[in-house]
Design an enzyme around this catalytic site. Structure first.
Site, PDB file in Angstrom:
ATOM      1  N   ARG A   8       0.824  -1.209   0.000  1.00 40.02           N
ATOM      2  CA  ARG A   8       0.000   0.000   0.000  1.00 40.02           C
ATOM      3  C   ARG A   8       0.853   1.250   0.000  1.00 40.02           C
ATOM      4  O   ARG A   8       0.512   2.250  -0.607  1.00 40.02           O
ATOM      5  CB  ARG A   8      -0.893  -0.021   1.237  1.00 40.02           C
ATOM      6  CG  ARG A   8      -1.580   1.297   1.518  1.00 40.02           C
ATOM      7  CD  ARG A   8      -2.692   1.128   2.526  1.00 40.02           C
ATOM      8  NE  ARG A   8      -3.573   0.038   2.114  1.00 40.02           N
ATOM      9  CZ  ARG A   8      -4.246  -0.742   2.968  1.00 40.02           C
ATOM     10  NH1 ARG A   8      -4.122  -0.569   4.265  1.00 40.02           N
ATOM     11  NH2 ARG A   8      -5.020  -1.696   2.509  1.00 40.02           N
ATOM     12  N   TYR A   9       1.960   1.219   0.709  1.00 37.71           N
ATOM     13  CA  TYR A   9       2.844   2.379   0.823  1.00 37.71           C
ATOM     14  C   TYR A   9       4.022   2.187  -0.119  1.00 37.71           C
ATOM     15  O   TYR A   9       4.387   1.060  -0.443  1.00 37.71           O
ATOM     16  CB  TYR A   9       3.334   2.506   2.265  1.00 37.71           C
ATOM     17  CG  TYR A   9       2.240   2.683   3.293  1.00 37.71           C
ATOM     18  CD1 TYR A   9       1.575   3.901   3.408  1.00 37.71           C
ATOM     19  CD2 TYR A   9       1.866   1.639   4.133  1.00 37.71           C
ATOM     20  CE1 TYR A   9       0.576   4.070   4.351  1.00 37.71           C
ATOM     21  CE2 TYR A   9       0.865   1.805   5.077  1.00 37.71           C
ATOM     22  CZ  TYR A   9       0.222   3.024   5.189  1.00 37.71           C
ATOM     23  OH  TYR A   9      -0.762   3.187   6.119  1.00 37.71           O
ATOM     24  N   ARG A  56       7.306  -0.016   1.500  1.00 34.30           N
ATOM     25  CA  ARG A  56       7.212  -1.130   2.439  1.00 34.30           C
ATOM     26  C   ARG A  56       5.989  -2.001   2.177  1.00 34.30           C
ATOM     27  O   ARG A  56       4.986  -1.525   1.649  1.00 34.30           O
ATOM     28  CB  ARG A  56       7.192  -0.632   3.884  1.00 34.30           C
ATOM     29  CG  ARG A  56       6.108   0.387   4.184  1.00 34.30           C
ATOM     30  CD  ARG A  56       6.591   1.281   5.332  1.00 34.30           C
ATOM     31  NE  ARG A  56       5.536   2.168   5.828  1.00 34.30           N
ATOM     32  CZ  ARG A  56       5.204   3.325   5.278  1.00 34.30           C
ATOM     33  NH1 ARG A  56       5.799   3.703   4.159  1.00 34.30           N
ATOM     34  NH2 ARG A  56       4.269   4.076   5.806  1.00 34.30           N
ATOM     35  N   CYS A  87      -2.995 -17.509  15.425  1.00 35.20           N
ATOM     36  CA  CYS A  87      -2.499 -16.793  16.603  1.00 35.20           C
ATOM     37  C   CYS A  87      -2.616 -17.736  17.794  1.00 35.20           C
ATOM     38  O   CYS A  87      -3.442 -18.652  17.781  1.00 35.20           O
ATOM     39  CB  CYS A  87      -3.338 -15.550  16.873  1.00 35.20           C
ATOM     40  SG  CYS A  87      -3.253 -14.353  15.544  1.00 35.20           S
ATOM     41  N   CYS A 136      -7.779 -12.196  19.544  1.00 34.77           N
ATOM     42  CA  CYS A 136      -8.389 -11.000  20.108  1.00 34.77           C
ATOM     43  C   CYS A 136      -9.759 -10.865  19.455  1.00 34.77           C
ATOM     44  O   CYS A 136      -9.865 -10.911  18.225  1.00 34.77           O
ATOM     45  CB  CYS A 136      -7.567  -9.761  19.765  1.00 34.77           C
ATOM     46  SG  CYS A 136      -5.801 -10.023  20.004  1.00 34.77           S
ATOM     47  N   CYS A 191     -10.141  -8.433  16.471  1.00 34.15           N
ATOM     48  CA  CYS A 191      -9.154  -8.519  15.383  1.00 34.15           C
ATOM     49  C   CYS A 191      -9.678  -7.898  14.094  1.00 34.15           C
ATOM     50  O   CYS A 191     -10.771  -8.216  13.631  1.00 34.15           O
ATOM     51  CB  CYS A 191      -8.803  -9.978  15.123  1.00 34.15           C
ATOM     52  SG  CYS A 191      -7.585 -10.176  13.815  1.00 34.15           S
ATOM     53  N   ARG A 244      -8.457  -8.448  11.186  1.00 33.17           N
ATOM     54  CA  ARG A 244      -8.410  -9.456  10.126  1.00 33.17           C
ATOM     55  C   ARG A 244      -9.252 -10.675  10.470  1.00 33.17           C
ATOM     56  O   ARG A 244      -8.960 -11.777  10.029  1.00 33.17           O
ATOM     57  CB  ARG A 244      -6.957  -9.866   9.878  1.00 33.17           C
ATOM     58  CG  ARG A 244      -6.297  -8.982   8.869  1.00 33.17           C
ATOM     59  CD  ARG A 244      -4.885  -9.347   8.529  1.00 33.17           C
ATOM     60  NE  ARG A 244      -4.190  -8.093   8.341  1.00 33.17           N
ATOM     61  CZ  ARG A 244      -3.180  -7.687   9.070  1.00 33.17           C
ATOM     62  NH1 ARG A 244      -2.676  -8.458  10.001  1.00 33.17           N
ATOM     63  NH2 ARG A 244      -2.659  -6.505   8.870  1.00 33.17           N
ATOM     64  N   ASP A 298     -11.424  -0.372  13.934  1.00 37.42           N
ATOM     65  CA  ASP A 298     -11.892  -0.275  12.550  1.00 37.42           C
ATOM     66  C   ASP A 298     -13.297  -0.858  12.376  1.00 37.42           C
ATOM     67  O   ASP A 298     -13.983  -1.132  13.350  1.00 37.42           O
ATOM     68  CB  ASP A 298     -10.875  -0.886  11.604  1.00 37.42           C
ATOM     69  CG  ASP A 298     -10.757  -2.354  11.842  1.00 37.42           C
ATOM     70  OD1 ASP A 298     -11.799  -3.036  11.859  1.00 37.42           O
ATOM     71  OD2 ASP A 298      -9.621  -2.836  12.038  1.00 37.42           O
ATOM     72  N   ASP A 332      -7.006   3.844  10.464  1.00 39.17           N
ATOM     73  CA  ASP A 332      -6.652   3.123   9.246  1.00 39.17           C
ATOM     74  C   ASP A 332      -7.874   3.294   8.338  1.00 39.17           C
ATOM     75  O   ASP A 332      -8.936   2.729   8.598  1.00 39.17           O
ATOM     76  CB  ASP A 332      -6.353   1.657   9.564  1.00 39.17           C
ATOM     77  CG  ASP A 332      -5.225   1.124   8.693  1.00 39.17           C
ATOM     78  OD1 ASP A 332      -5.060   1.636   7.562  1.00 39.17           O
ATOM     79  OD2 ASP A 332      -4.521   0.202   9.132  1.00 39.17           O
ATOM     80  N   LYS A 386      -2.953   4.530   7.091  1.00 42.44           N
ATOM     81  CA  LYS A 386      -3.090   5.124   8.421  1.00 42.44           C
ATOM     82  C   LYS A 386      -3.050   6.648   8.331  1.00 42.44           C
ATOM     83  O   LYS A 386      -2.111   7.211   7.780  1.00 42.44           O
ATOM     84  CB  LYS A 386      -1.945   4.643   9.308  1.00 42.44           C
ATOM     85  CG  LYS A 386      -1.912   3.139   9.478  1.00 42.44           C
ATOM     86  CD  LYS A 386      -0.661   2.725  10.232  1.00 42.44           C
ATOM     87  CE  LYS A 386      -0.555   1.227  10.336  1.00 42.44           C
ATOM     88  NZ  LYS A 386      -0.159   0.583   9.042  1.00 42.44           N
TER      89      LYS A 386
HETATM   90  C1  LIG Z   1       0.573  -0.473   8.946  1.00 41.64           C
HETATM   91  C2  LIG Z   1       1.003  -0.946   7.654  1.00 41.64           C
HETATM   92  C3  LIG Z   1       2.345  -0.835   7.256  1.00 41.64           C
HETATM   93  C4  LIG Z   1       3.404  -0.222   8.147  1.00 41.64           C
HETATM   94  O1  LIG Z   1       3.178   1.139   8.294  1.00 41.64           O
HETATM   95  P1  LIG Z   1       4.137   2.069   9.192  1.00 41.64           P
HETATM   96  O2  LIG Z   1       3.394   3.341   9.329  1.00 41.64           O
HETATM   97  O3  LIG Z   1       5.426   2.212   8.469  1.00 41.64           O
HETATM   98  O4  LIG Z   1       4.315   1.347  10.487  1.00 41.64           O
HETATM   99  C5  LIG Z   1       2.673  -1.277   6.000  1.00 41.64           C
HETATM  100  N1  LIG Z   1       1.752  -1.804   5.154  1.00 41.64           N
HETATM  101  C6  LIG Z   1       0.448  -1.911   5.509  1.00 41.64           C
HETATM  102  C7  LIG Z   1      -0.514  -2.469   4.530  1.00 41.64           C
HETATM  103  C8  LIG Z   1       0.042  -1.491   6.773  1.00 41.64           C
HETATM  104  O5  LIG Z   1      -1.248  -1.625   7.125  1.00 41.64           O
HETATM  105  S1  SF4 Z   2      -5.295  -8.715  16.521  1.00 44.21           S
HETATM  106 FE1  SF4 Z   2      -5.805 -10.514  15.231  1.00 44.21          FE
HETATM  107  S2  SF4 Z   2      -3.882 -11.081  14.233  1.00 44.21           S
HETATM  108 FE2  SF4 Z   2      -3.351  -9.727  15.964  1.00 44.21          FE
HETATM  109  S3  SF4 Z   2      -2.918 -11.135  17.678  1.00 44.21           S
HETATM  110 FE3  SF4 Z   2      -5.076 -10.533  17.826  1.00 44.21          FE
HETATM  111  S4  SF4 Z   2      -6.190 -12.155  16.724  1.00 44.21           S
HETATM  112 FE4  SF4 Z   2      -4.048 -12.305  16.121  1.00 44.21          FE
END
Ligand SMILES: *Cc1c(COP(=O)(O)O)cnc(C)c1O
Ligand code: SF4
Length: 371
Positions: free
Chosen positions: A109-110, A113, A122, A126, A129, A131, A290, A327, A334
């Site tokens: 996305r960025y 990175r 996991c 949580c 979560c 995801r 989120d 996010d 973010k």
């Molecule tokens: C959070 C995230 C990152 C890392 O972002 P930083 O602001 O550098 O910590 C990279 N890719 C995705 C898709 C993310 O959600």
């Molecule tokens: S937030 Fe989701 S991915 Fe992260 S530790 Fe908790 S359950 Fe696992």
């Protein structure tokens, strides 16, 4: 409340992460027995598990006060019926991760990175979560074929200098498997830093072994980010895990989700962040909760988050204050959201408020010619 040390004396395997993993609470029966649930509470848990599985390490479960239905640790890991309530703004994939995924397991996305999802597993799930649509679906870690694809994507994109290994929780993998992944990434010349996102120091601190840390040390620079949500998670065991990571030479950060009824007050977050800094863990992000399905009951308003940040900023060490971010739904990434300290601004001066609400002025420099 029964504490971890009592259990450790009773169960010889307590300090072994594989024992902890094998003895997780995963069924409504086990949770009901341990937390002395009513029939209704147990049925509610059952009801939630079809949407998002449950797993709680015995260590993490030992932090719950079974007599307190409002216990924050319990709310973090034990399902409640609210998870089944529909919410108007819910989205299956609120961060648009599938849209930004050029190859399976990679979210790009960025510019510089990527996020690399190496497992959906996991040790403890949580309930909030982000995801949850995919996490917990299957126990296996990334296949060799999928790893090859992801690595070849990163290798062919020379702009990627930062790879964030996440999941799920990458530290539930065997050390050899994790090493295999990291070695592949390290072999790519343009990959500068590798990061690991893990909740293991919080829910399975015995996973932080010398064996793991000496493996990781061979592949520096590695940054580790963990995920404490409440001061009740900071135990001697968690502190030992964090100290071991930092002493081994890895900068350790933390991200926290702002959660209604769990940590949505300046007092609780102040205690959490100060304790993290004491452990040499740097609070990195505070996330607005989120829009994932089934977590509406955890959401605060954005203003509540801004007010909490305003209450903390300036009043405690800057190191103890994370960035508050949303996010953005739809994959915007973010976005920092802040209290607005600037009251007015023109070519002559900026009028600002300080952390105590007092007004100050800063005279502007003359704009450089041509600007
Ligand atoms: C959070 C995230 C990152 C890392 O972002 P930083 O602001 O550098 O910590 C990279 N890719 C995705 C898709 C993310 O959600
Ligand atoms: S937030 Fe989701 S991915 Fe992260 S530790 Fe908790 S359950 Fe696992």
């Amino acid at each position: 409340m029964k504490r971890c040390a009592d259990y450790a004396a009773h169960y010889p395997g307590w300090g072994d992460w594989k024992w902890q993993y094998a003895h997780r609470i995963t069924t409504a029966e086990e949770a009901a027995a341990y937390l002395k649930m009513t029939k209704k509470e147990k049925a509610d848990v059952e009801n939630c598990l079809s949407a998002f599985r449950m797993a709680i390490t015995p260590y993490y479960a030992s932090l719950i006060d079974p007599a307190d239905p409002e216990d924050p640790i319990r709310k973090i890991c034990v399902p409640r019926i609210e998870e089944t309530y529909p919410c108007a703004n819910d989205m299956a994939d609120p961060l648009g991760e599938e849209h930004d995924s050029p190859v399976p397991n990679i979210v790009h996305r960025y510019p510089d990175r990527v996020l690399f999802l190496t497992t959906l597993c996991c040790s403890t799930y949580c309930r909030y979560c982000t995801r949850r649509r995919v996490v917990g679906e299957e126990d296996r870690v990334i296949t060799e074929a999928a790893l090859k694809k992801a690595v070849s994507y990163i290798r062919s994109h020379t702009e990627i200098r930062d790879v964030l290994i996440s999941g799920g929780d990458p530290l539930v993998m065997k050390t050899e498997k994790l090493e295999h992944i990291i070695r592949e990434l390290r072999a790519i010349p343009h990959v500068d830093i590798i990061r690991i996102g893990t909740r293991v120091p919080v829910v399975l601190p015995m996973r932080i072994t010398d064996e793991l840390l000496s493996m990781l040390r061979q592949y520096q620079p590695i940054w580790i980010n963990t995920h404490f949500a409440h001061p009740g998670e900071i135990t001697p065991e968690a502190a030992r895990a964090c100290a071991a990571i930092v002493d081994a030479g890895f900068p350790l950060g933390n991200q926290t989700v702002l959660l209604r009824g769990i940590n949505d007050s300046a007092e609780i977050l102040k205690e959490l962040f100060l304790k993290l800094v004491h452990m040499r863990v740097r609070p990195y992000y505070l996330y607005q909760c989120d829009l994932s399905r089934g977590i509406g009951h955890f959401r605060t308003t954005v203003d509540e988050g801004i007010d909490i940040m305003h209450a903390l900023t300036g009043n405690i060490s800057g190191y103890a204050v994370p960035k508050f971010v949303i996010d953005a739904p739809g994959g915007g990434g973010k976005i920092p959201v802040n209290y607005n300290y600037i009251l007015s601004k023109n070519e002559q001066e900026v009028v600002m408020e300080n952390f105590q609400g007092k007004i100050y002025k800063y005279p502007q420099a003359e704009a450089r010619p041509g600007r």
